[in-house]
Design an enzyme around this catalytic site. Structure first.
Site, PDB file in Angstrom:
ATOM      1  NE  ARG A   1       6.629  11.615  -3.669  1.00  0.00           N
ATOM      2  CZ  ARG A   1       6.133  10.427  -3.904  1.00  0.00           C
ATOM      3  NH1 ARG A   1       6.676   9.390  -3.648  1.00  0.00           N
ATOM      4  NH2 ARG A   1       5.058  10.500  -4.730  1.00  0.00           N
TER       5      ARG A   1
ATOM      6  CG  HIS B   1       0.266  -1.882  -7.137  1.00  0.00           C
ATOM      7  ND1 HIS B   1       0.358  -1.817  -6.107  1.00  0.00           N
ATOM      8  CD2 HIS B   1       0.166  -0.490  -7.386  1.00  0.00           C
ATOM      9  CE1 HIS B   1       0.489  -0.697  -5.620  1.00  0.00           C
ATOM     10  NE2 HIS B   1       0.078   0.202  -6.273  1.00  0.00           N
TER      11      HIS B   1
ATOM     12  CB  SER C   1       6.675   5.784  -5.015  1.00  0.00           C
ATOM     13  OG  SER C   1       6.201   5.199  -3.806  1.00  0.00           O
TER      14      SER C   1
ATOM     15  CE  LYS D   1       5.663   1.367  -2.656  1.00  0.00           C
ATOM     16  NZ  LYS D   1       4.931   2.372  -2.203  1.00  0.00           N
TER      17      LYS D   1
ATOM     18  CG  ASP E   1       8.592   4.246  -2.009  1.00  0.00           C
ATOM     19  OD1 ASP E   1       8.651   5.327  -2.640  1.00  0.00           O
ATOM     20  OD2 ASP E   1       7.782   3.441  -1.415  1.00  0.00           O
TER      21      ASP E   1
HETATM   22  N1  URA Z   1       1.466   4.959  -3.481  1.00  0.00           N
HETATM   23  C1  URA Z   1       2.661   4.898  -3.693  1.00  0.00           C
HETATM   24  O1  URA Z   1       3.003   3.729  -3.252  1.00  0.00           O
HETATM   25  N2  URA Z   1       3.650   5.774  -3.850  1.00  0.00           N
HETATM   26  C2  URA Z   1       3.087   7.195  -3.941  1.00  0.00           C
HETATM   27  O2  URA Z   1       4.005   8.100  -4.350  1.00  0.00           O
HETATM   28  C3  URA Z   1       1.882   7.463  -4.391  1.00  0.00           C
HETATM   29  C4  URA Z   1       0.980   6.268  -3.865  1.00  0.00           C
END
Ligand code: URA
Length: 438
Positions: free
Chosen positions: A168, A82, A183, A187, A161
């Site tokens: 947020r 990632h 976050s 995923k 999320d």
């Molecule tokens: N990317 C994400 O997936 N989550 C965040 O909180 C910030 C960047």
């Protein structure tokens, strides 16, 4: 349990339990806990932070809020990668085949891009015929057959999320390290890989602007991985200028092919070898990062990585002849040169501005449903440290026609460059590596 008590506990600096965090996330997902209470909680976390244990519990609660991909039918240790995002970042296109060529299975779900250039899926779709929607069965069997598949994200991964991130975004609580770490990792965990390599960018073109913050984010994510039993490593790399030379979908595919042939830009090649080496180690195919790097270098030298790329493209219906003849990729009909008004050395390039420039040309999406033009984009002719004379070409714009938009973009690209009279000190690309072992 009451939300207000949990908010108060965090406001006063307490450590929340896993059941309190699950109560919040489940309640918020169901719509029982309102936005205003979640906002208050997120702000309390912003100021008070979270312990590693809390962060892991929050991550799991969010990962459990939707589908969980079971990669069990694929044999071997599945390693995911990632990136926290960057301009000109085409590492997945290179790493997938490179790592798969030494027997580490890569079963990757990627996103489309918003802003800048497209995401990995958009880049792959610039290849004629390439399909990014495969059934789960075909996805798994392809990984078992050739070691690699990349598909668009389907299903409902970590919906809590998604909801919390949107909240947020409008409550000034994005920039919290435990919230970002949970976050991202929620995923990744829901996507089912056994091990995860994180490419954490730092610098002007990145989410985290300082090395210190990037290291904190990387450590938080590695700690989550360790807590939940997914071996995780993070590589921190500089994003003070775009990665490689190409920005734009088909242009990035072309640069990825060159890199798989051993003719890629130095920075992109080095980053891919490093990330790839960590993937190979976590995938159990090498004992050390150094020997894994050598192994990967050899796969580029002997053509195995490029062969894997071809079989991957063909397996998903794409035209694999682009590997030998990249001119078959979509090409923009007009090239506009952006020339320098200065002499000296390039001292900095604002990556974000170049990403924006490529987006204005049509390479990225300003809105979720915007169409992408695969052929357009920017290729850099000068990077940081290069010497320049006034009138030299800094970059090329690949456009449909040399209209007012192209002229505006040329001004933007020129303005993204800064110059100095003396050669700037070279900056290291690879800044730090964080693993569970420290
Ligand atoms: N990317 C994400 O997936 N989550 C965040 O909180 C910030 C960047």
């Amino acid at each position: 349990m009451r939300s207000v008590d949990i908010i108060q506990k965090k406001r006063d600096g307490g450590e929340l339990t896993a059941s309190e965090l699950t109560f919040l996330i489940d309640g918020y997902s169901r719509g029982d806990i309102p936005d205003y209470q979640m906002s208050a909680w997120a702000m309390a976390v912003f100021f008070r932070g979270m312990t590693a244990k809390e962060t892991a519990a929050l991550t799991l609660a969010m990962a459990n809020s939707g589908d969980q991909v079971d990669l069990g039918p694929i044999s071997g240790i599945k390693v995911d990668k990632h990136s926290t995002g960057g301009v000109g970042d085409k590492t997945t296109l290179i790493l997938g085949p490179l790592v798969a060529s030494v027997g580490v299975p890569v079963a990757k779900m990627s996103g489309r891009g918003l802003g800048h250039t497209g995401g990995t899926i958009d880049k792959l779709e610039s290849i004629e015929g390439f399909r990014t929607e495969l059934s789960r069965e075909k996805f798994m069997s392809q990984v078992n057959d050739i070691g690699l598949s990349v598909i668009g994200q389907s299903g409902n991964l970590a919906p809590a999320d998604k909801k919390l991130y949107a909240l947020r975004d409008v409550t000034a609580t994005v920039e919290s390290i435990p919230l970002i770490a949970s976050s991202v990792m929620s995923k990744k965990i829901a996507a089912g890989a056994d091990a995860i390599v994180l490419d954490v960018k730092t610098g002007s073109g990145a989410f985290m602007k300082t090395l210190e913050d990037s290291e904190k984010l990387a450590s938080a994510m590695v700690d989550i991985g360790t807590e939940v039993g997914r071996n995780t490593a993070a590589v921190i790399s500089d994003m003070d200028q775009p990665l490689g030379f190409a920005i734009g979908n088909a242009l990035e595919v072309q640069e990825s092919i060159e890199t798989l042939k051993g003719n890629g830009p130095e920075d992109l090649t080095e980053l891919c070898l490093t990330l790839g080496a960590h993937m190979v180690v976590l995938g159990g195919k090498s004992d050390s990062v150094q020997s894994a790097k050598e192994l990967l270098r050899e796969q580029i030298r002997n053509g195995a990585a490029l062969e894997k790329f071809k079989s991957f493209i063909a397996a998903q219906g794409g035209d694999d002849s682009i590997a030998d003849d990249p001119a078959r990729l979509p090409q923009a009909p007009v090239i506009v040169e952006v020339t320098s008004e200065h002499s000296g050395f390039v001292s900095a390039i604002e990556a974000e501005q170049l990403g924006l420039a490529a987006m204005i040309l049509g390479a990225g999406r300003a809105t979720k449903d915007a169409e992408i033009d695969y052929a357009v984009g920017v290729t850099l002719r000068k990077k940081v440290g290069d010497s320049v004379n006034a009138g030299d070409t800094l970059a090329l714009l690949h456009v449909r026609d040399a209209n007012d938009t192209a002229k505006e973009v040329a001004v933007k690209v020129r303005a993204a460059y800064s110059f100095s009279e003396t050669k700037p000190e070279p900056r290291a690309l690879l800044l730090s590596v964080i693993t569970a072992q420290g």
